[in-house]
Design a protein around this motif. Structure first.
Motif, PDB file in Angstrom:
ATOM      1  N   HIS A   1       1.450  -1.010  -0.047  1.00 47.48           N
ATOM      2  CA  HIS A   1      -0.252   0.085  -0.198  1.00 47.48           C
ATOM      3  C   HIS A   1       0.824   1.678   0.014  1.00 47.48           C
ATOM      4  N   GLY A   2       0.333   1.918  -0.141  1.00 45.99           N
ATOM      5  CA  GLY A   2       0.332   4.258   0.180  1.00 45.99           C
ATOM      6  C   GLY A   2       1.251   4.004   1.313  1.00 45.99           C
ATOM      7  N   GLY A   3       0.841   3.985   2.798  1.00 46.63           N
ATOM      8  CA  GLY A   3       1.061   4.451   3.735  1.00 46.63           C
ATOM      9  C   GLY A   3       0.736   5.533   4.336  1.00 46.63           C
ATOM     10  N   ASP A   4      -0.571   5.579   3.640  1.00 45.60           N
ATOM     11  CA  ASP A   4      -0.637   7.538   4.033  1.00 45.60           C
ATOM     12  C   ASP A   4      -1.922   7.197   5.089  1.00 45.60           C
ATOM     13  N   SER A   5      -0.919   7.791   6.338  1.00 38.45           N
ATOM     14  CA  SER A   5      -1.451   8.084   7.772  1.00 38.45           C
ATOM     15  C   SER A   5      -2.926   8.463   7.916  1.00 38.45           C
ATOM     16  N   LYS A   6      -3.188   9.395   6.634  1.00 36.76           N
ATOM     17  CA  LYS A   6      -5.130   9.584   6.907  1.00 36.76           C
ATOM     18  C   LYS A   6      -5.925   9.897   6.104  1.00 36.76           C
ATOM     19  N   GLY A   7      -5.276   8.490   4.942  1.00 33.93           N
ATOM     20  CA  GLY A   7      -6.479   7.157   4.502  1.00 33.93           C
ATOM     21  C   GLY A   7      -6.368   6.576   4.485  1.00 33.93           C
ATOM     22  N   VAL A   8      -7.672   5.915   3.413  1.00 37.61           N
ATOM     23  CA  VAL A   8      -8.329   4.433   3.818  1.00 37.61           C
ATOM     24  C   VAL A   8      -6.312   3.294   4.099  1.00 37.61           C
ATOM     25  N   ASP A   9      -5.752   3.996   3.799  1.00 40.67           N
ATOM     26  CA  ASP A   9      -4.009   3.064   4.064  1.00 40.67           C
ATOM     27  C   ASP A   9      -4.072   2.679   5.544  1.00 40.67           C
TER      28      ASP A   9
ATOM     29  N   GLN B   1       4.020  -5.574   5.852  1.00 38.27           N
ATOM     30  CA  GLN B   1       3.680  -5.305   4.531  1.00 38.27           C
ATOM     31  C   GLN B   1       4.334  -4.449   3.863  1.00 38.27           C
ATOM     32  N   LEU B   2       4.961  -4.194   2.505  1.00 38.26           N
ATOM     33  CA  LEU B   2       5.273  -2.940   1.615  1.00 38.26           C
ATOM     34  C   LEU B   2       4.884  -2.026   1.244  1.00 38.26           C
ATOM     35  N   VAL B   3       5.253  -0.927   1.470  1.00 45.50           N
ATOM     36  CA  VAL B   3       4.605   0.965   1.673  1.00 45.50           C
ATOM     37  C   VAL B   3       5.710   1.511   0.993  1.00 45.50           C
ATOM     38  N   PHE B   4       4.805   1.880   0.071  1.00 47.85           N
ATOM     39  CA  PHE B   4       5.145   2.197  -1.221  1.00 47.85           C
ATOM     40  C   PHE B   4       5.335   3.823  -0.799  1.00 47.85           C
ATOM     41  N   SER B   5       5.720   4.807  -0.677  1.00 47.44           N
ATOM     42  CA  SER B   5       5.329   6.045  -0.227  1.00 47.44           C
ATOM     43  C   SER B   5       5.885   6.905  -1.301  1.00 47.44           C
ATOM     44  N   LEU B   6       4.775   7.909  -2.090  1.00 42.08           N
ATOM     45  CA  LEU B   6       5.539   9.164  -3.005  1.00 42.08           C
ATOM     46  C   LEU B   6       6.417   9.811  -3.013  1.00 42.08           C
ATOM     47  N   ASP B   7       7.349   9.281  -4.494  1.00 39.15           N
ATOM     48  CA  ASP B   7       8.490   9.749  -4.274  1.00 39.15           C
ATOM     49  C   ASP B   7       8.004  12.097  -4.379  1.00 39.15           C
TER      50      ASP B   7
END
Length: 313
Positions: A224-232, A246-252
């Motif tokens: 997932h994208g690791g958004d701490s304020k979203g559905v992730d 978990q494997l987190v792909f944060s936005l670059d």
């Protein structure tokens, strides 16, 4: 852990070198019960003090920092281990068989052993604190940058030709940062709901969907994208509760508007078994389209409060 480390070093074929026992063993560190009871007691007292005061709103930040204390301590020991590995590499490159050289090599090996043992102990404390964080805050603890790896959870086979400690160290680091199993991509955006009941229904649908997918893919790990304020955040909490990696792909952020699409590409390169899609923006819509084009099954939950989408019926 420590015996296998010694075995990995035992094949060093250098004149005069003797591999000594590791400077620490498990009895030199706090036992699991002591860690669990002490941290739980400290946590309980700390947050009882904040309750019903003006500081209660800041409790989540304090909780994050509490876990981060142990994470930073483990990271420092990991850096010490890396430096000792570099010294070992340099000494191996200029091996001359002398007593002084062998003594220096033995010293660096002992430093590496000590750093690794202490790193694993601090990681154990961090994981205990992270479990308390999950219970208190309701979401998975993540560091600001980097990974939350756990070296003690990995088993590294003894190396028959154990001369190359450095290769074993590299393999162990890769294993600690590489989830095992079948990837399942989870994606969605940030949602707001007019009532608490609808918000709870949405969260329940996320958990129920992940439960069903796990029934089909028992060895899954969640991407997932690791958004701490979203559905992730909800998906991360589910994974933490169920001991799922978990494997987190944060936005670059350097990529600007292309960041989300680049992340889609990186996730799909893993060839996931499923893509789970909850309501999101145009970047998520593109993820769904590309997944279907690659014949990846999409679990479409973009309906109201995360219900089954019409396209998935």
């Amino acid at each position: 852990m420590y015996d296998s480390f010694i075995q990995q070093l035992a094949g060093l074929d250098l004149s005069g070198l003797s591999i000594k026992p590791a400077p620490f063993d498990k009895t030199d560190f706090p036992c699991d019960d002591a860690i669990d009871q002490t941290l739980a007691g400290a946590w309980s007292d700390l947050f009882a003090m904040f309750a019903d005061t003006a500081l209660e709103a800041d409790a989540e930040d304090i909780a994050w920092g509490f876990v981060n204390l142990f994470h930073r301590a483990a990271s420092r020991k990991s850096s010490q281990l890396d430096r000792a590995s570099d010294e070992i590499r340099a000494l191996l490159a200029c091996a001359d068989g002398s007593e002084v050289h062998s003594s220096n090599l033995e010293e660096q090996i002992e430093r590496a052993q000590a750093a690794e043992a202490t790193m694993i102990a601090f990681e154990r404390m961090r994981e205990t604190a992270a479990a308390l964080y999950l219970d208190e805050i309701g979401t998975s603890w993540r560091p600001m940058t980097g990974s939350r790896s756990n070296h003690s959870a990995q088993v590294t086979s003894a190396v028959i030709n154990a001369r190359d400690f450095l290769r074993v160290r590299a393999e162990r680091r890769r294993a600690a940062h590489t989830p095992e199993g079948t990837p399942v991509v989870f994606a969605g955006g940030r949602s707001s709901f007019p009532t608490t009941d609808e918000a709870k229904a949405f969260a329940a649908n996320v958990w129920a969907t992940l439960d069903k997918v796990r029934d089909r893919v028992p060895d899954l790990f969640v991407v997932h994208g690791g958004d701490s304020k979203g559905v992730d955040r909800i998906a991360a909490s589910w994974a933490e509760r169920h001991d799922v990696q978990q494997l987190v792909f944060s936005l670059d952020r350097r990529l600007g508007a292309r960041a989300g699409f680049k992340r889609n590409e990186q996730m799909l390169k893993l060839e996931p078994r499923y893509v789970i899609a909850f309501p999101g923006n145009g970047v998520l819509e593109r993820l769904v389209i590309e997944a279907k084009a690659r014949r990846i099954t999409v679990v479409d939950r973009r309906g109201l409060t995360g219900s089954v989408s019409k396209s998935d019926r």
